[in-house]
Scaffold this motif. Structure first.
Motif, PDB file in Angstrom:
ATOM      1  N   PHE A 272       0.703  -0.617  -0.044  1.00 33.18           N
ATOM      2  CA  PHE A 272      -0.618   0.291  -0.114  1.00 33.18           C
ATOM      3  C   PHE A 272       0.907   1.285  -0.368  1.00 33.18           C
ATOM      4  CE2 PHE A 272      -2.402   2.590   2.430  1.00 33.18           C
ATOM      5  CZ  PHE A 272      -3.462   3.422   1.712  1.00 33.18           C
ATOM      6  N   GLY A 273       2.001   1.301   0.755  1.00 38.16           N
ATOM      7  CA  GLY A 273       2.899   2.526   1.415  1.00 38.16           C
ATOM      8  C   GLY A 273       3.483   2.456  -0.310  1.00 38.16           C
ATOM      9  N   TYR A 274       4.173   1.950  -0.801  1.00 40.52           N
ATOM     10  CA  TYR A 274       4.426   1.379  -1.933  1.00 40.52           C
ATOM     11  C   TYR A 274       3.815   2.525  -2.851  1.00 40.52           C
ATOM     12  CZ  TYR A 274       7.197  -0.292  -6.355  1.00 40.52           C
ATOM     13  OH  TYR A 274       8.107  -0.311  -7.934  1.00 40.52           O
ATOM     14  N   ILE A 275       2.459   1.682  -2.966  1.00 39.31           N
ATOM     15  CA  ILE A 275       1.390   2.194  -4.048  1.00 39.31           C
ATOM     16  C   ILE A 275       1.267   4.011  -4.169  1.00 39.31           C
ATOM     17  CG2 ILE A 275      -0.449   2.519  -5.069  1.00 39.31           C
ATOM     18  CD1 ILE A 275      -1.054  -0.681  -4.575  1.00 39.31           C
ATOM     19  N   LEU A 276       1.201   4.033  -3.449  1.00 34.91           N
ATOM     20  CA  LEU A 276       1.117   5.850  -2.480  1.00 34.91           C
ATOM     21  C   LEU A 276       2.556   6.855  -3.588  1.00 34.91           C
ATOM     22  CD1 LEU A 276      -0.829   5.513   1.062  1.00 34.91           C
ATOM     23  CD2 LEU A 276      -1.861   6.191  -1.101  1.00 34.91           C
ATOM     24  N   GLU A 277       3.395   6.190  -2.213  1.00 37.93           N
ATOM     25  CA  GLU A 277       4.471   6.725  -2.778  1.00 37.93           C
ATOM     26  C   GLU A 277       5.011   6.731  -5.256  1.00 37.93           C
ATOM     27  OE1 GLU A 277       7.349   9.039  -1.450  1.00 37.93           O
ATOM     28  OE2 GLU A 277       5.729   8.507   0.261  1.00 37.93           O
ATOM     29  N   THR A 278       4.526   6.018  -5.601  1.00 40.98           N
ATOM     30  CA  THR A 278       4.942   5.526  -7.330  1.00 40.98           C
ATOM     31  C   THR A 278       4.001   6.667  -7.324  1.00 40.98           C
ATOM     32  OG1 THR A 278       5.478   3.113  -6.756  1.00 40.98           O
ATOM     33  CG2 THR A 278       4.409   4.664  -8.477  1.00 40.98           C
ATOM     34  N   VAL A 279       2.940   6.838  -6.981  1.00 45.98           N
ATOM     35  CA  VAL A 279       1.493   8.008  -7.398  1.00 45.98           C
ATOM     36  C   VAL A 279       2.217   9.242  -6.697  1.00 45.98           C
ATOM     37  CG1 VAL A 279      -0.254   8.425  -6.830  1.00 45.98           C
ATOM     38  CG2 VAL A 279      -0.045   6.066  -7.278  1.00 45.98           C
ATOM     39  N   ARG A 280       2.766   8.950  -5.662  1.00 43.44           N
ATOM     40  CA  ARG A 280       3.156  10.619  -5.710  1.00 43.44           C
ATOM     41  C   ARG A 280       4.823  11.399  -6.019  1.00 43.44           C
ATOM     42  NH1 ARG A 280       7.247  13.007  -2.753  1.00 43.44           N
ATOM     43  NH2 ARG A 280       8.201  10.814  -2.221  1.00 43.44           N
ATOM     44  N   GLN A 281       5.051  10.316  -6.626  1.00 44.74           N
ATOM     45  CA  GLN A 281       6.075  10.391  -7.489  1.00 44.74           C
ATOM     46  C   GLN A 281       5.748  10.664  -8.899  1.00 44.74           C
ATOM     47  OE1 GLN A 281       9.662   7.714  -6.986  1.00 44.74           O
ATOM     48  NE2 GLN A 281      10.021   7.869  -5.304  1.00 44.74           N
ATOM     49  N   GLN A 282       4.690  10.152  -9.354  1.00 44.13           N
ATOM     50  CA  GLN A 282       4.318  10.414 -10.670  1.00 44.13           C
ATOM     51  C   GLN A 282       3.947  11.556 -10.786  1.00 44.13           C
ATOM     52  OE1 GLN A 282       4.949   8.079 -13.529  1.00 44.13           O
ATOM     53  NE2 GLN A 282       5.990   6.467 -12.466  1.00 44.13           N
ATOM     54  N   GLN A 283       2.859  12.092  -9.967  1.00 39.84           N
ATOM     55  CA  GLN A 283       2.856  13.601  -9.466  1.00 39.84           C
ATOM     56  C   GLN A 283       3.566  14.516  -9.988  1.00 39.84           C
ATOM     57  OE1 GLN A 283      -0.047  13.587  -6.319  1.00 39.84           O
ATOM     58  NE2 GLN A 283      -1.858  12.779  -7.573  1.00 39.84           N
ATOM     59  N   ALA A 284       4.327  14.230  -8.554  1.00 38.23           N
ATOM     60  CA  ALA A 284       5.564  15.127  -8.689  1.00 38.23           C
ATOM     61  C   ALA A 284       6.186  15.229 -10.025  1.00 38.23           C
ATOM     62  CB  ALA A 284       6.875  15.056  -7.492  1.00 38.23           C
ATOM     63  N   LEU A 285       6.908  14.184 -11.089  1.00 35.57           N
ATOM     64  CA  LEU A 285       7.149  14.076 -11.926  1.00 35.57           C
ATOM     65  C   LEU A 285       6.427  14.238 -13.368  1.00 35.57           C
ATOM     66  CD1 LEU A 285       9.716  12.878 -14.225  1.00 35.57           C
ATOM     67  CD2 LEU A 285       8.827  10.850 -13.825  1.00 35.57           C
ATOM     68  N   LEU A 286       5.364  14.292 -13.204  1.00 34.51           N
ATOM     69  CA  LEU A 286       4.518  15.160 -13.969  1.00 34.51           C
ATOM     70  C   LEU A 286       5.046  16.353 -14.366  1.00 34.51           C
ATOM     71  CD1 LEU A 286       1.730  14.991 -16.394  1.00 34.51           C
ATOM     72  CD2 LEU A 286       0.474  15.005 -14.706  1.00 34.51           C
ATOM     73  N   SER A 287       4.417  17.092 -12.580  1.00 39.69           N
ATOM     74  CA  SER A 287       4.332  18.785 -12.347  1.00 39.69           C
ATOM     75  C   SER A 287       5.702  19.293 -12.975  1.00 39.69           C
ATOM     76  CB  SER A 287       4.897  18.503 -11.016  1.00 39.69           C
ATOM     77  OG  SER A 287       4.148  20.298 -10.663  1.00 39.69           O
ATOM     78  N   ARG A 288       6.741  18.384 -12.705  1.00 40.09           N
ATOM     79  CA  ARG A 288       8.493  19.431 -13.271  1.00 40.09           C
ATOM     80  C   ARG A 288       8.022  18.831 -14.776  1.00 40.09           C
ATOM     81  NH1 ARG A 288      10.594  15.907  -9.144  1.00 40.09           N
ATOM     82  NH2 ARG A 288      10.892  13.813 -10.660  1.00 40.09           N
ATOM     83  N   VAL A 289       7.633  17.732 -15.449  1.00 39.71           N
ATOM     84  CA  VAL A 289       7.582  18.028 -17.032  1.00 39.71           C
ATOM     85  C   VAL A 289       6.678  18.647 -17.928  1.00 39.71           C
ATOM     86  CG1 VAL A 289       6.909  16.265 -19.159  1.00 39.71           C
ATOM     87  CG2 VAL A 289       7.767  15.508 -17.174  1.00 39.71           C
ATOM     88  N   VAL A 290       5.694  19.822 -16.804  1.00 34.55           N
ATOM     89  CA  VAL A 290       4.346  20.098 -17.091  1.00 34.55           C
ATOM     90  C   VAL A 290       5.659  22.047 -17.109  1.00 34.55           C
ATOM     91  CG1 VAL A 290       2.645  21.809 -16.741  1.00 34.55           C
ATOM     92  CG2 VAL A 290       2.446  19.136 -17.058  1.00 34.55           C
ATOM     93  N   LYS A 291       6.655  22.028 -15.800  1.00 36.94           N
ATOM     94  CA  LYS A 291       6.495  22.954 -15.874  1.00 36.94           C
ATOM     95  C   LYS A 291       8.141  23.821 -17.638  1.00 36.94           C
ATOM     96  CE  LYS A 291       8.813  25.964 -12.096  1.00 36.94           C
ATOM     97  NZ  LYS A 291       9.026  25.993 -10.560  1.00 36.94           N
ATOM     98  N   MET A 292       8.814  22.281 -17.489  1.00 30.01           N
ATOM     99  CA  MET A 292       9.887  22.159 -18.247  1.00 30.01           C
ATOM    100  C   MET A 292       9.140  22.665 -19.234  1.00 30.01           C
ATOM    101  SD  MET A 292      12.636  19.189 -17.208  1.00 30.01           S
ATOM    102  CE  MET A 292      13.576  19.049 -18.458  1.00 30.01           C
ATOM    103  N   GLU A 293       7.714  22.021 -19.973  1.00 34.19           N
ATOM    104  CA  GLU A 293       7.316  22.793 -20.993  1.00 34.19           C
ATOM    105  C   GLU A 293       7.019  23.719 -21.172  1.00 34.19           C
ATOM    106  OE1 GLU A 293       4.031  19.787 -21.883  1.00 34.19           O
ATOM    107  OE2 GLU A 293       5.623  18.001 -22.503  1.00 34.19           O
ATOM    108  N   LYS A 294       6.805  24.654 -20.645  1.00 33.85           N
ATOM    109  CA  LYS A 294       6.198  25.893 -19.825  1.00 33.85           C
ATOM    110  C   LYS A 294       7.692  26.816 -20.756  1.00 33.85           C
ATOM    111  CE  LYS A 294       2.169  25.049 -17.378  1.00 33.85           C
ATOM    112  NZ  LYS A 294       1.289  26.065 -16.229  1.00 33.85           N
ATOM    113  N   MET A 295       8.849  26.298 -19.696  1.00 31.40           N
ATOM    114  CA  MET A 295       9.053  27.300 -19.716  1.00 31.40           C
ATOM    115  C   MET A 295      10.323  26.990 -22.073  1.00 31.40           C
ATOM    116  SD  MET A 295      10.572  28.196 -16.357  1.00 31.40           S
ATOM    117  CE  MET A 295      12.124  28.044 -16.375  1.00 31.40           C
ATOM    118  N   GLU A 296      10.447  26.013 -21.617  1.00 28.62           N
ATOM    119  CA  GLU A 296      10.579  25.510 -23.320  1.00 28.62           C
ATOM    120  C   GLU A 296      10.098  26.408 -24.211  1.00 28.62           C
ATOM    121  OE1 GLU A 296      13.277  23.783 -26.063  1.00 28.62           O
ATOM    122  OE2 GLU A 296      12.953  23.927 -23.366  1.00 28.62           O
TER     123      GLU A 296
END
Length: 294
Positions: A50-74
């Motif tokens: 259960f903790g692994y799933i939560l951590e994976t979802v949290r990391q995916q959301q953080a990664l998606l946020s960084r990707v969106v921010k990088m695309e805006k910067m680009e």
């Protein structure tokens, strides 16, 4: 991530053993060794998954946020490279003619006032374009050794008139230390942050800048007593077109700060609380190993 999951599993292991012990002690219910192992394994394994799933979802959301921010910067970077130079040239010409009109004899006070306003807006447009150009440039050229104390002193001298106009007191606690970077861009970083801190204190206050070195890291902190930010606003800081200046800002100032600090191999961290102010910390690698405890 692994450390948190292991800690969670160990806690659940002890809880499972404690629960089995309590049931046996209070209700005198005996268990087979196989049942105990199965129970402990299912509880501990279940919480781990259960903790692994939560951590994976949290990391995916953080990664998606960084990707969106990088695309805006680009996008901003491409826009800067495409139009900034072309727009800046006619602005320079228009500004020159407006200055000539202001120097002509026979202009009344109202005309001079209009010309002054036009020149101020042209300067503002030029400043915005200059910020855009920062994104079109690659890593800063002319890297040299910078004495942080000297650079901060220069920035404070430049920003002092604005601070006085807004009733803001500038305080400093600066130790001598050095980094490698571009002098002009580093000055731009400091002035952008100092200016934002002053403008956040409409009723005056203190703007404190500290600088010290610990091990091989130099830490510069600029703290104001302004309106502060919510957690959502803090997370959006540095995004294109995000500003807290009620429509008067473009958000480019902090975008420039993040970009320049990144190219100088540094990091930016922000702490803020509504009504209590904001602190922006810049971390840079030092070029020496002098240690100052703080």
């Amino acid at each position: 991530m692994k450390e948190r999951l292991h800690f969670l599993a160990v806690v659940m292991l002890f809880i499972s053993i404690w629960w089995l012990g309590c049931v046996y002690y209070f209700y005198h219910i005996s268990y087979s060794a196989l049942f105990c192992l199965a129970y402990i394994f299912s509880q501990t394994g279940g919480i781990y998954v259960f903790g692994y799933i939560l951590e994976t979802v949290r990391q995916q959301q953080a990664l998606l946020s960084r990707v969106v921010k990088m695309e805006k910067m680009e996008v901003v970077s491409h826009l800067a490279a495409s139009i900034s130079h072309e727009v800046r040239n006619p602005l320079t010409t228009a500004k020159g003619f407006m200055q000539l009109l202001g120097e002509m004899k026979g202009a009344d006070q109202r005309q001079k006032e209009y010309i002054s306003i036009a020149l101020q807006e042209l300067d503002r447009a030029d400043s915005i374009i200059r910020d855009y150009l920062t994104f079109a440039k690659p890593a800063p050229e002319n890297m040299e050794e910078l004495e942080i104390k000297e650079e901060i002193e220069k920035s404070l001298q430049l920003i002092e008139p604005l601070a006085s106009m807004n009733g803001v007191q500038l305080k400093k606690e600066i130790n001598s230390c050095s980094i490698k970077g571009n002098r002009g861009l580093f000055q731009q970083v400091l002035i952008n942050i100092l200016k934002n801190g002053i403008e956040a204190m409409s009723n005056g206050g203190e703007l404190v800048i500290t600088c010290f070195q610990k091990d091989s890291t130099i830490k510069i902190t600029i703290k104001d007593e302004g309106i502060g930010m919510t957690e959502e606003q803090k997370n959006r800081l540095g995004e294109p077109y995000f500003s807290l200046k009620d429509g008067k800002g473009t958000g480019l100032g902090m975008m420039v700060v993040y970009r320049i600090v990144e190219t100088m191999k540094g990091k930016v961290s922000v702490t803020s609380e509504q009504g209590k102010g904001t602190g922006i910390t810049l971390l840079f690698p030092s070029i020496n190993e002098k240690v100052i405890n703080k």
